[in-house]
Motif scaffolding. Structure first.
Motif, PDB file in Angstrom:
ATOM      1  N   VAL A  79      -7.431 -26.876  37.972  1.00 52.78           N
ATOM      2  CA  VAL A  79      -7.947 -28.049  37.271  1.00 52.78           C
ATOM      3  C   VAL A  79      -6.845 -29.093  37.258  1.00 52.78           C
ATOM      4  O   VAL A  79      -5.721 -28.814  36.812  1.00 52.78           O
ATOM      5  N   LYS A  80      -7.162 -30.273  37.763  1.00 50.73           N
ATOM      6  CA  LYS A  80      -6.174 -31.346  37.842  1.00 50.73           C
ATOM      7  C   LYS A  80      -6.757 -32.621  37.256  1.00 50.73           C
ATOM      8  O   LYS A  80      -7.977 -32.792  37.166  1.00 50.73           O
ATOM      9  N   ARG A  81      -5.877 -33.528  36.906  1.00 47.72           N
ATOM     10  CA  ARG A  81      -6.306 -34.808  36.346  1.00 47.72           C
ATOM     11  C   ARG A  81      -6.413 -35.859  37.441  1.00 47.72           C
ATOM     12  O   ARG A  81      -5.676 -35.824  38.440  1.00 47.72           O
ATOM     13  N   THR A  82      -7.274 -36.806  37.232  1.00 41.30           N
ATOM     14  CA  THR A  82      -7.427 -37.933  38.152  1.00 41.30           C
ATOM     15  C   THR A  82      -6.086 -38.618  38.363  1.00 41.30           C
ATOM     16  O   THR A  82      -5.349 -38.862  37.406  1.00 41.30           O
ATOM     17  N   GLU A 123      -3.505 -37.365  39.935  1.00 39.29           N
ATOM     18  CA  GLU A 123      -2.427 -36.411  40.228  1.00 39.29           C
ATOM     19  C   GLU A 123      -2.341 -36.151  41.719  1.00 39.29           C
ATOM     20  O   GLU A 123      -3.335 -36.240  42.445  1.00 39.29           O
ATOM     21  N   SER A 132      -3.912 -38.632  45.659  1.00 37.04           N
ATOM     22  CA  SER A 132      -4.232 -39.109  44.321  1.00 37.04           C
ATOM     23  C   SER A 132      -5.628 -38.593  43.997  1.00 37.04           C
ATOM     24  O   SER A 132      -6.627 -39.183  44.407  1.00 37.04           O
ATOM     25  N   SER A 192      -9.203 -37.517  42.902  1.00 36.11           N
ATOM     26  CA  SER A 192     -10.310 -38.244  42.273  1.00 36.11           C
ATOM     27  C   SER A 192     -11.428 -37.250  41.967  1.00 36.11           C
ATOM     28  O   SER A 192     -11.489 -36.160  42.542  1.00 36.11           O
ATOM     29  N   THR A 193     -12.313 -37.655  41.074  1.00 41.13           N
ATOM     30  CA  THR A 193     -13.369 -36.716  40.641  1.00 41.13           C
ATOM     31  C   THR A 193     -14.283 -36.322  41.798  1.00 41.13           C
ATOM     32  O   THR A 193     -14.834 -35.207  41.815  1.00 41.13           O
ATOM     33  N   THR A 253     -13.649 -32.971  43.560  1.00 34.87           N
ATOM     34  CA  THR A 253     -14.008 -31.697  42.948  1.00 34.87           C
ATOM     35  C   THR A 253     -14.880 -30.929  43.924  1.00 34.87           C
ATOM     36  O   THR A 253     -15.921 -31.408  44.356  1.00 34.87           O
ATOM     37  N   THR A 277     -11.247 -28.501  40.354  1.00 38.31           N
ATOM     38  CA  THR A 277     -11.954 -29.421  39.468  1.00 38.31           C
ATOM     39  C   THR A 277     -10.993 -30.545  39.108  1.00 38.31           C
ATOM     40  O   THR A 277      -9.882 -30.288  38.633  1.00 38.31           O
ATOM     41  N   VAL A 278     -11.432 -31.779  39.351  1.00 39.48           N
ATOM     42  CA  VAL A 278     -10.635 -32.948  38.996  1.00 39.48           C
ATOM     43  C   VAL A 278     -11.306 -33.632  37.811  1.00 39.48           C
ATOM     44  O   VAL A 278     -12.477 -34.024  37.879  1.00 39.48           O
ATOM     45  N   VAL A 279     -10.561 -33.750  36.714  1.00 46.42           N
ATOM     46  CA  VAL A 279     -11.155 -34.316  35.494  1.00 46.42           C
ATOM     47  C   VAL A 279     -10.530 -35.681  35.141  1.00 46.42           C
ATOM     48  O   VAL A 279      -9.450 -36.002  35.634  1.00 46.42           O
TER      49      VAL A 279
END
Lengths: 119, 110
Positions: A12-15, A17, A80, A82-83, A86, A117-119
């Motif tokens: 799980v990664k953040r937008t 990253e 970078s 992005s959602t 995912t 999953t990109v959140v």
């Protein structure tokens, strides 16, 4: 037996990253591949490599890059995240080149997949 | 991109019945391969048929290839609950990459 190992099963990664997905194979295969798999779309090729430091774009390379510094390791990089990235990511390897009786590619061996999953 | 295309997309059968899936493609190929994927896992190679072959068997699997129609079929005989999976065809056009279809979900009811 050929073993293809992906570094993570779930991620799980953040937008925004930068994300690294690692893949290692232990059978001295020349070819390595990164696919993404989405419901209803099947497997789509992102990048593949047929030798160390060699790479070719697949069908959907935008937003991704790859690195193959050693024969056994093929890394997929999301510059970078992005959602819309995912997805399930699948790494594969296959025997290529002059030693392959079926031509330049033959059966592919897959890793277990990384569900990103990109959140 | 050139891809195999499986038909039907989903299949539900009783244990012991045969399951047949078809795959079509658009250009000349070196070989065609079938893979199985259990839920949430990677793909496993089942069988490869070369462009100069017409039929191949492996255990309960039978694959045919018709290059004039650019199509292939995969037959699983005497299906078992453990055959429940998604099945993909993949075509090798000789350019060092495999192009996969969208997959065919098979459910075998015990």
């Amino acid at each position: 037996d050929v073993k293809v190992t992906q570094s993570s099963r779930y991620l799980v990664k953040r937008t925004g990253e930068k994300v690294f997905l690692e893949c290692v194979q232990d059978m001295d295969h020349e070819n390595m591949f990164w696919y993404r798999q989405d419901p209803g779309l099947g497997l789509r090729l992102i990048y593949f490599s047929y030798d160390v430091k060699m790479k070719e774009k697949g069908d959907i390379p935008e937003g991704y890059s790859v690195s193959r510094e050693k024969k056994e390791r093929f890394s997929l990089i999301l510059e970078s995240a992005s959602t819309n990235q995912t997805s399930m990511y699948l790494c594969a390897s296959s025997l290529g080149g002059a030693f392959n009786p079926f031509g330049r590619s033959a059966e592919a061996f897959f890793g277990q997949g990384t569900r990103l999953t990109v959140v | 991109s050139q891809q195999g295309e499986e038909d039907p997309q989903a299949l539900s059968i009783q244990e012991g019945e045969n399951a047949t899936m078809n795959c079509s493609y658009k250009t000349s190929i070196n070989n065609l391969q079938w893979y199985r994927q259990n839920s949430g896992r990677g793909l496993v190679h089942l069988i490869l048929i070369r462009s100069n072959e017409r039929e191949k068997h492996s255990g309960r699997l039978r694959v045919t290839l018709d290059t004039s129609k650019k199509s292939s079929s995969l037959l699983i005989t005497a299906s078992r609950a453990a055959d429940t999976a998604s099945y993909f065809c993949a075509t090798d056009f000789g350019n060092n990459r495999l192009a996969f279809g969208k997959g065919n979900q098979v459910v075998v009811i015990p």
